[in-house]
Write an enzyme that holds these catalytic residues in place. Structure first.
Site, PDB file in Angstrom:
ATOM      1  N   ARG A  40       0.850  -1.184   0.000  1.00  0.00           N
ATOM      2  CA  ARG A  40       0.000   0.000   0.000  1.00  0.00           C
ATOM      3  C   ARG A  40       0.891   1.242   0.000  1.00  0.00           C
ATOM      4  O   ARG A  40       1.643   1.474   0.948  1.00  0.00           O
ATOM      5  CB  ARG A  40      -0.914  -0.003   1.226  1.00  0.00           C
ATOM      6  CG  ARG A  40      -1.894   1.157   1.300  1.00  0.00           C
ATOM      7  CD  ARG A  40      -2.783   1.003   2.528  1.00  0.00           C
ATOM      8  NE  ARG A  40      -3.794   2.038   2.591  1.00  0.00           N
ATOM      9  CZ  ARG A  40      -3.621   3.229   3.168  1.00  0.00           C
ATOM     10  NH1 ARG A  40      -2.456   3.526   3.735  1.00  0.00           N
ATOM     11  NH2 ARG A  40      -4.598   4.121   3.177  1.00  0.00           N
ATOM     12  N   SER A 109     -12.722  -3.488  -0.531  1.00  0.00           N
ATOM     13  CA  SER A 109     -13.061  -2.912   0.767  1.00  0.00           C
ATOM     14  C   SER A 109     -14.567  -2.715   0.890  1.00  0.00           C
ATOM     15  O   SER A 109     -15.215  -2.226  -0.037  1.00  0.00           O
ATOM     16  CB  SER A 109     -12.364  -1.562   0.959  1.00  0.00           C
ATOM     17  OG  SER A 109     -10.974  -1.719   1.088  1.00  0.00           O
ATOM     18  N   LYS A 138      -4.983   4.818   9.033  1.00  0.00           N
ATOM     19  CA  LYS A 138      -5.622   5.440   7.875  1.00  0.00           C
ATOM     20  C   LYS A 138      -6.551   6.522   8.402  1.00  0.00           C
ATOM     21  O   LYS A 138      -7.590   6.232   8.973  1.00  0.00           O
ATOM     22  CB  LYS A 138      -6.399   4.392   7.078  1.00  0.00           C
ATOM     23  CG  LYS A 138      -5.525   3.322   6.460  1.00  0.00           C
ATOM     24  CD  LYS A 138      -6.347   2.144   5.965  1.00  0.00           C
ATOM     25  CE  LYS A 138      -7.173   2.510   4.763  1.00  0.00           C
ATOM     26  NZ  LYS A 138      -7.926   1.349   4.224  1.00  0.00           N
TER      27      LYS A 138
END
Length: 213
Positions: A40, A109, A138
């Site tokens: 990521r 997601s 996040k």
């Protein structure tokens, strides 16, 4: 598609800019028993992302562990990654599947029951319930934590693989797996650990022990 073990996904920490440190943590996670890696990189430019992805692929291949790329289909295609993880505002699932083919992993997601019922989620190889608990890793665009009650609700209507992410650590992993999640995905529980290999091993043992009960 080969059977994939989703028990413990390490999602790499893009706040770590030093490559030596970054890849040392990755190797620690792999040695500790991570079963799948998600790269990521939300802030990297394309070239830096590509270079990290190439090195990640090389390391993951050594351990025979799948590598998936977060969001970026172009990077996944460029390095022949094992798949991608996409969000609700990324490339549509059907386009990603057409570009990657049927042999690659596609995760999606999901932040609520309605999203889990959509054709995109039903077509994906797994869904990532995000966030299961509150998290500071996040910090933008996060939905409200679903909690265990949200996991239970989605499990009732989603028959494929569920991986939970968000605020997961050694003290809440057992509850997640006991409520029929197939695996967990973690960032800081490994990347911020003094000993990433030991931290990974501890999480893996909890997942495996709980999953067999």
């Amino acid at each position: 598609m080969p059977k994939v073990d989703y028990a413990l996904m390490y999602v790499t920490d893009d706040s770590i800019r030093d490559d030596n440190h970054f890849f040392a943590i990755l190797e620690g996670a792999l040695k500790g028993g991570a079963t799948i890696i998600q790269l990521r990189e939300k802030t990297s430019d394309t070239l830096a992302f590509y270079k990290r992805a190439l090195r990640c692929k090389e390391i993951c291949s050594t351990y025979d562990i799948p590598l998936i790329i977060n969001d970026r289909l172009d990077i996944a295609l460029a390095i022949d990654a094992d798949g991608v993880h996409i969000g609700q505002t990324d490339m549509p699932y059907e386009v990603a599947r057409r570009l990657l083919g049927n042999s690659k992993i596609i995760g999606l997601s999901v932040s609520n029951k309605e999203q889990a019922e959509q054709p995109n989620a039903q077509g994906a190889d797994y869904i990532g319930i995000s966030p299961i608990f509150s998290t500071i890793t996040k910090t933008t665009d996060l939905a409200q934590p679903l909690g265990i009650s949200g996991l239970k609700e989605i499990r009732q209507i989603y028959k494929k693989t569920i991986v939970c992410i968000g605020g997961i650590h050694k003290d809440n992993t057992k509850e997640i797996i006991a409520n029929r999640a197939d695996g967990i995905a973690v960032v800081s529980a490994i990347s911020n650990a003094e000993d990433p290999e030991a931290a990974t091993k501890e999480l893996k043992e909890i997942v495996c022990k709980t999953g067999t009960n």
